[in-house]
Design a protein around this motif. Structure first.
Motif: not given
Length: 463
Positions: A167, A171, A173, A324, A327, A349, A352-353, A356
């Motif tokens: 994970c 993460s 990008q 990745h 996500a 962010w 995105w987090l 993931t």
């Protein structure tokens, strides 16, 4: 004039083939500037290794077991047939992406083919597919960690550790920034498998074979004793080994030069097929029915540790890539059209987090709930692999070319391609239904066996 329009519709627009330049507006990611991540930064060699890494890793470890269920000759024939169909599917992905640059994932294809219902069905299948594959990766990592540590810690802990590390690395990008991990992972997994392949040819007998008798490999040219469930489950395992196709949309979307896609795809499929056949045949020939699943455990305790030691970085690279890609798909869908998609804002962010971490958690649950590696690989390949690699691609060709055959201008080539697309679609449904049935039967049998591995178990899964 109408005929000219039809011909033009079948050819990619030249401007869509140009390489990415800074500040260019991308049909998927919007305006890409220095204020955010550069999503369009993967070269053709990087594309090749990303394609290879989405496929070589988990699938290759079960190919010798699939050959055991089918026999060497049917196994190689089935593998080559699946290689041919998926290579065509991969080609259609690249062609379709060039003609429709706004397409980012297979759900966009579903929208074009079947409307909102198609988007929901294929989008949901895409997410489930890669989450299950990520779970398979975590399970493979737990097996590797158990092997090299002599089961020093509870297996459930190893699965959790695999989930956390994958994970964190998943993460990062952009695919451009993690492509170097794919290079390292690919080199490690190939090295690991080659060690086992050479070792089984030199050793007296595979590690699981009886020690008190003279050993003669019991490999079969054709396994006529295989049940339907075993045979179709083996074919599903081979599908799994080639089922990186849905990820090729995401990979193509981040290429600097999309017109190099076919170069990367052909190199990927050629290398992978040769590698799969060589590994599958050699390991099964020397191990017979005593081949381990994953295959890295076939060469005895010492080489098992060595091979898994090399394999762990490769399995980790696969798992983080699966997290990745899944996500990223959800992330793009949530922020599409927003300035936060390609800009390093707080919203960017947080979303995105969240994507993931959420994907990693779900994959962890799956890896813990179905802890038999070969069974999980077979189930995922059947239930989700075929509808991601067969049916949509037949529909994509028909979508772009069906009108070209109307009005009495149906050439033999056009008719042959329509028949081929129908064949691919029907084959996909057969493998999906039959393979899912076979995999469920096998999983049920595994749980019925005395001493079988249970969900969230601490038992050593590397034996």
């Amino acid at each position: 004039m109408p005929e000219e329009k039809k011909e033009e519709s079948l050819s990619p627009v030249t401007s869509r083939l140009e390489e990415y330049t800074e500040g260019q507006h991308d049909a998927v990611f919007g305006e890409i500037t220095e204020k955010g991540p550069n999503y369009r930064n993967v070269g053709w060699l990087g594309t090749t290794v990303l394609m290879l890494k989405t496929q070589i890793g988990l699938g290759v470890l079960s190919i010798p077991v699939a050959f055991d269920a089918l026999g060497i000759v049917p196994g190689v024939i089935c593998l080559c047939a699946i290689a041919g169909i998926t290579s065509w599917s991969n080609y259609i992905v690249g062609t379709f992406k060039l003609r429709h640059p706004e397409v980012y994932g297979i759900d966009d294809v579903g929208q074009l083919l079947l409307g909102p219902t198609g988007r929901i069905l294929l989008g949901g299948a895409f997410c489930l597919w890669w989450v299950f594959v990520a779970g398979s990766g975590m399970l493979g990592l737990s097996i590797g960690l158990n092997a090299v540590s002599d089961h020093a810690v509870c297996t459930a802990v190893y699965v959790a550790v695999a989930a956390i590390v994958a994970c964190i690395l998943g993460s990062i990008q952009t695919l451009g920034r993690i492509s170097w991990m794919a290079w390292v992972g690919l080199a490690c997994i190939i090295t690991s498998i080659m060690i086992v392949t050479i070792a089984v040819g030199l050793q007296d007998r595979p590690s699981a074979a009886p020690k008190d008798t003279v050993w003669v490999s019991d490999y079969k040219i054709v396994n006529s004793d295989a049940s339907f469930a075993d045979a179709i489950g083996a074919v599903s395992t081979l599908v799994f080994a080639y089922a990186g196709t849905p990820a090729f949309f995401s990979i193509a979307a981040e290429m600097r030069a999309p017109h190099h896609y076919n170069r990367s795809m052909i190199l990927c499929q050629s290398l992978m097929t040769c590698f799969y056949i060589a590994i599958g045949v050699v390991i099964y020939y020397y191990c017979g029915s005593y081949v381990s699943s994953p295959a890295l455990g076939s060469a005895g305790p010492v080489l098992k540790k060595v091979s898994y030691g090399f394999a762990i970085p490769g399995l980790l690279a696969s798992t983080l890539l699966f997290i990745h890609i899944t996500a990223k798909y959800i992330f793009v869908r949530l922020l599409h059209g927003s300035r936060h998609l390609a800009s390093n804002t707080l919203t960017h962010w947080m979303v995105w987090l969240s994507c993931t971490i959420g994907i990693a958690l779900i994959a962890y649950v799956i890896a813990s709930a179905i802890p038999v590696f070969s069974d999980l690989v077979s189930l995922v390949g059947a239930l989700l692999g075929t509808p991601m690699c067969f049916q949509p691609m037949g529909g994509m060709w028909l979508y772009d070319n069906w009108t070209h055959g109307r009005g009495g201008q149906r050439s033999l080539r056009w008719i042959a391609m329509v028949c081929w697309c129908i064949f691919v679609i029907v084959t996909g449904f057969f493998l999906m239904i039959g393979g899912t049935y076979g995999s469920v039967v096998t999983i049920m049998d595994s749980y019925k066996k005395a001493g079988g591995t249970a969900a969230w178990s601490c038992a050593d899964n590397s034996t």
